[in-house]
Design a protein around this motif. Structure first.
Motif, PDB file in Angstrom:
ATOM      1  N   ASN A 261       0.773  -1.034  -0.085  1.00  0.00           N
ATOM      2  CA  ASN A 261      -0.046   0.199  -0.189  1.00  0.00           C
ATOM      3  C   ASN A 261       0.938   1.217   0.107  1.00  0.00           C
ATOM      4  O   ASN A 261       2.174   1.244   0.348  1.00  0.00           O
ATOM      5  CB  ASN A 261      -0.932  -0.127   1.267  1.00  0.00           C
ATOM      6  N   PRO A 262       0.310   2.496  -0.132  1.00  0.00           N
ATOM      7  CA  PRO A 262       1.042   3.519  -0.400  1.00  0.00           C
ATOM      8  C   PRO A 262       1.794   3.904   0.915  1.00  0.00           C
ATOM      9  O   PRO A 262       3.158   4.466   1.175  1.00  0.00           O
ATOM     10  CB  PRO A 262       0.221   5.022  -0.442  1.00  0.00           C
ATOM     11  N   SER A 263       1.041   3.575   2.467  1.00  0.00           N
ATOM     12  CA  SER A 263       1.913   3.328   3.532  1.00  0.00           C
ATOM     13  C   SER A 263       1.531   2.016   4.227  1.00  0.00           C
ATOM     14  O   SER A 263       0.247   1.618   3.847  1.00  0.00           O
ATOM     15  CB  SER A 263       1.563   4.585   4.343  1.00  0.00           C
ATOM     16  N   PRO A 264       2.477   1.486   4.899  1.00  0.00           N
ATOM     17  CA  PRO A 264       2.024   0.072   5.155  1.00  0.00           C
ATOM     18  C   PRO A 264       1.157  -0.062   6.257  1.00  0.00           C
ATOM     19  O   PRO A 264       0.617  -1.184   6.786  1.00  0.00           O
ATOM     20  CB  PRO A 264       3.765  -0.291   5.830  1.00  0.00           C
ATOM     21  N   GLY A 265       0.779   0.869   7.290  1.00  0.00           N
ATOM     22  CA  GLY A 265       0.058   0.712   8.593  1.00  0.00           C
ATOM     23  C   GLY A 265      -1.305   0.476   8.045  1.00  0.00           C
ATOM     24  O   GLY A 265      -1.941   1.047   7.084  1.00  0.00           O
ATOM     25  N   VAL A 266      -2.067  -0.574   8.692  1.00  0.00           N
ATOM     26  CA  VAL A 266      -3.361  -0.849   8.756  1.00  0.00           C
ATOM     27  C   VAL A 266      -4.199  -0.540   9.974  1.00  0.00           C
ATOM     28  O   VAL A 266      -5.016   0.156   9.950  1.00  0.00           O
ATOM     29  CB  VAL A 266      -3.712  -2.292   8.354  1.00  0.00           C
ATOM     30  N   ILE A 267      -3.978  -1.376  10.794  1.00  0.00           N
ATOM     31  CA  ILE A 267      -4.495  -1.014  12.258  1.00  0.00           C
ATOM     32  C   ILE A 267      -3.869  -1.711  13.166  1.00  0.00           C
ATOM     33  O   ILE A 267      -2.959  -2.718  13.086  1.00  0.00           O
ATOM     34  CB  ILE A 267      -5.742  -1.774  12.012  1.00  0.00           C
ATOM     35  N   SER A 268      -3.966  -0.923  14.578  1.00  0.00           N
ATOM     36  CA  SER A 268      -3.329  -1.730  15.799  1.00  0.00           C
ATOM     37  C   SER A 268      -4.621  -1.571  16.719  1.00  0.00           C
ATOM     38  O   SER A 268      -4.928  -0.660  16.902  1.00  0.00           O
ATOM     39  CB  SER A 268      -2.122  -1.027  16.378  1.00  0.00           C
ATOM     40  N   VAL A 269      -4.697  -2.840  17.325  1.00  0.00           N
ATOM     41  CA  VAL A 269      -5.770  -2.871  18.481  1.00  0.00           C
ATOM     42  C   VAL A 269      -4.973  -3.308  19.809  1.00  0.00           C
ATOM     43  O   VAL A 269      -4.177  -4.104  19.714  1.00  0.00           O
ATOM     44  CB  VAL A 269      -6.929  -3.882  17.943  1.00  0.00           C
ATOM     45  N   ARG A 270      -5.599  -2.817  20.915  1.00  0.00           N
ATOM     46  CA  ARG A 270      -5.366  -3.024  22.194  1.00  0.00           C
ATOM     47  C   ARG A 270      -6.451  -4.164  22.849  1.00  0.00           C
ATOM     48  O   ARG A 270      -7.533  -3.660  22.820  1.00  0.00           O
ATOM     49  CB  ARG A 270      -5.239  -1.872  23.021  1.00  0.00           C
ATOM     50  N   LEU A 271      -5.971  -5.087  23.264  1.00  0.00           N
ATOM     51  CA  LEU A 271      -6.796  -6.025  23.937  1.00  0.00           C
ATOM     52  C   LEU A 271      -6.515  -6.573  25.098  1.00  0.00           C
ATOM     53  O   LEU A 271      -5.271  -6.213  25.811  1.00  0.00           O
ATOM     54  CB  LEU A 271      -6.845  -7.448  23.169  1.00  0.00           C
ATOM     55  N   GLY A 272      -7.266  -7.228  26.012  1.00  0.00           N
ATOM     56  CA  GLY A 272      -7.065  -7.815  27.344  1.00  0.00           C
ATOM     57  C   GLY A 272      -7.741  -8.956  27.818  1.00  0.00           C
ATOM     58  O   GLY A 272      -8.511  -9.508  26.925  1.00  0.00           O
ATOM     59  N   PRO A 273      -7.682  -9.323  28.796  1.00  0.00           N
ATOM     60  CA  PRO A 273      -8.346 -10.775  29.350  1.00  0.00           C
ATOM     61  C   PRO A 273      -9.862 -10.484  28.980  1.00  0.00           C
ATOM     62  O   PRO A 273     -10.690 -11.638  29.033  1.00  0.00           O
ATOM     63  CB  PRO A 273      -8.059 -10.973  30.720  1.00  0.00           C
ATOM     64  N   HIS A 274     -10.441  -9.195  29.361  1.00  0.00           N
ATOM     65  CA  HIS A 274     -11.760  -8.996  29.267  1.00  0.00           C
ATOM     66  C   HIS A 274     -12.581  -9.213  27.874  1.00  0.00           C
ATOM     67  O   HIS A 274     -13.605  -9.269  27.769  1.00  0.00           O
ATOM     68  CB  HIS A 274     -12.232  -7.449  29.841  1.00  0.00           C
ATOM     69  N   ASN A 275     -11.663  -9.529  27.042  1.00  0.00           N
ATOM     70  CA  ASN A 275     -12.301  -9.651  25.550  1.00  0.00           C
ATOM     71  C   ASN A 275     -12.496 -11.063  25.465  1.00  0.00           C
ATOM     72  O   ASN A 275     -13.224 -11.504  24.490  1.00  0.00           O
ATOM     73  CB  ASN A 275     -11.184  -9.257  24.483  1.00  0.00           C
ATOM     74  N   GLY A 276     -11.791 -11.990  26.242  1.00  0.00           N
ATOM     75  CA  GLY A 276     -12.239 -13.624  26.108  1.00  0.00           C
ATOM     76  C   GLY A 276     -11.624 -14.273  24.991  1.00  0.00           C
ATOM     77  O   GLY A 276     -11.591 -15.293  25.194  1.00  0.00           O
ATOM     78  N   LYS A 277     -11.617 -13.425  23.824  1.00  0.00           N
ATOM     79  CA  LYS A 277     -11.237 -14.085  22.491  1.00  0.00           C
ATOM     80  C   LYS A 277     -10.259 -13.150  21.947  1.00  0.00           C
ATOM     81  O   LYS A 277     -10.830 -12.024  21.651  1.00  0.00           O
ATOM     82  CB  LYS A 277     -12.527 -14.463  21.919  1.00  0.00           C
ATOM     83  N   ALA A 278      -8.981 -13.699  21.408  1.00  0.00           N
ATOM     84  CA  ALA A 278      -8.405 -12.641  20.759  1.00  0.00           C
ATOM     85  C   ALA A 278      -8.777 -12.596  19.245  1.00  0.00           C
ATOM     86  O   ALA A 278      -7.796 -13.345  18.527  1.00  0.00           O
ATOM     87  CB  ALA A 278      -6.810 -13.098  20.901  1.00  0.00           C
ATOM     88  N   GLU A 279      -9.707 -12.240  18.672  1.00  0.00           N
ATOM     89  CA  GLU A 279      -9.789 -12.233  17.388  1.00  0.00           C
ATOM     90  C   GLU A 279     -10.728 -10.806  16.882  1.00  0.00           C
ATOM     91  O   GLU A 279     -11.441 -10.265  17.686  1.00  0.00           O
ATOM     92  CB  GLU A 279     -10.907 -13.224  17.105  1.00  0.00           C
ATOM     93  N   VAL A 280     -10.080 -10.057  15.852  1.00  0.00           N
ATOM     94  CA  VAL A 280     -10.541  -9.172  15.265  1.00  0.00           C
ATOM     95  C   VAL A 280     -11.130  -9.134  13.692  1.00  0.00           C
ATOM     96  O   VAL A 280     -10.051  -9.891  13.117  1.00  0.00           O
ATOM     97  CB  VAL A 280      -9.626  -7.735  15.604  1.00  0.00           C
TER      98      VAL A 280
END
Lengths: 147, 109
Positions: free
Chosen positions: A88-107
């Motif tokens: 892509n013109p610039s490489p970044g797409v997304i960064s997400v912050r997660l924790g134990p309260h999410n229960g499942k590490a999926e975005v």
């Protein structure tokens, strides 16, 4: 100017021209550099599943799911997921912050891909370990609206 | 433009205590990448949603930093362990500083 230098000059000009369109694109190096800024350390392959179509008809909205294998407990969980794309013109797409309260590490999200390129995800774990996975997505019509 | 921004949230209608649910979010926004040129050939300035946050009864539970490579009308789905009834508060931050907010009540049975 003799014949050799003319041929040489034409060759140099042609290779410069070939480089030009790429100047506006992120490169695998730019993607790696950005990941180097986002996380400290060298990620090891594994623990991440990247779901995306092998061939995307429309680069403007490519469905992507990043799933990290983790129990998501207080002691052992994913703290962040970073996604970059190397064409892509610039490489970044997304960064997400997660924790134990999410229960499942999926975005899941929909992303833009300018061309056929590699999508790379890195997961940061509570213990500081880093995991990486990548996936090649072929794009029929690019989605960055550069034209 | 601001009046066109329409946040949408979707969570399951029936949620058991402790269940891990998928939270689906979407906000109508063009996500102008800053790479596109208008009919006169001038670059259209970048204007995207650069941040999405979600808090659950006041506690932050999800945060995303978005780049122009996120599609227009950004759809982002994530998971959440439902531990109590209450409210999910969502906030999308525009490049121009505007924050679009939405609330979703969550009922845990």
């Amino acid at each position: 100017m003799d014949r050799r230098s003319i041929i040489l000059g034409a060759g140099v000009a042609a290779s410069l021209l070939a480089l030009l369109p790429k100047a506006a694109r992120a490169t695998p190096q730019a993607a790696a550099d950005l990941l180097g800024k986002l996380v400290k350390g060298t990620p090891q392959p594994g623990r991440i599943r990247l779901l995306a179509p092998d061939i995307a008809d429309n680069g403007a909205a490519v469905p992507l799911t990043v799933a990290v294998e983790s129990p998501m407990t207080d002691a052992d969980h994913v703290t962040a997921i970073h996604v970059v794309a190397d064409g892509n013109p610039s490489p970044g797409v997304i960064s997400v912050r997660l924790g134990p309260h999410n229960g499942k590490a999926e975005v899941s999200l929909r992303i833009r891909l300018a061309a056929s390129e590699k999508v790379i995800a890195v997961a940061e774990m509570k213990d500081g370990s880093l995991w990486i996975a990548s996936r090649d997505v072929a794009v029929t019509v690019g989605g960055c609206g550069a034209n | 433009m601001a009046q066109d921004i329409q946040p949408r949230i979707r969570i399951p209608s029936q949620i058991r205590m402790g269940e891990v649910i998928e939270v689906k979010t979407l906000v109508t926004h063009e996500m102008e990448s800053g790479q596109r040129r208008d009919s006169n050939g001038a670059l259209v300035p970048r204007r995207i949603i650069n941040r999405l946050t979600c808090s659950y009864n006041g506690r932050p539970v999800f945060e995303a930093a978005l780049e122009p490579a996120v599609s227009a009308n950004p759809y982002i789905a994530f998971f959440l362990r439902a531990t109590e009834s209450g409210t999910l508060d969502f906030a999308w931050t525009d490049d121009d500083g505007t924050v679009y907010r939405a609330k979703q009540s969550i009922k845990v049975g």
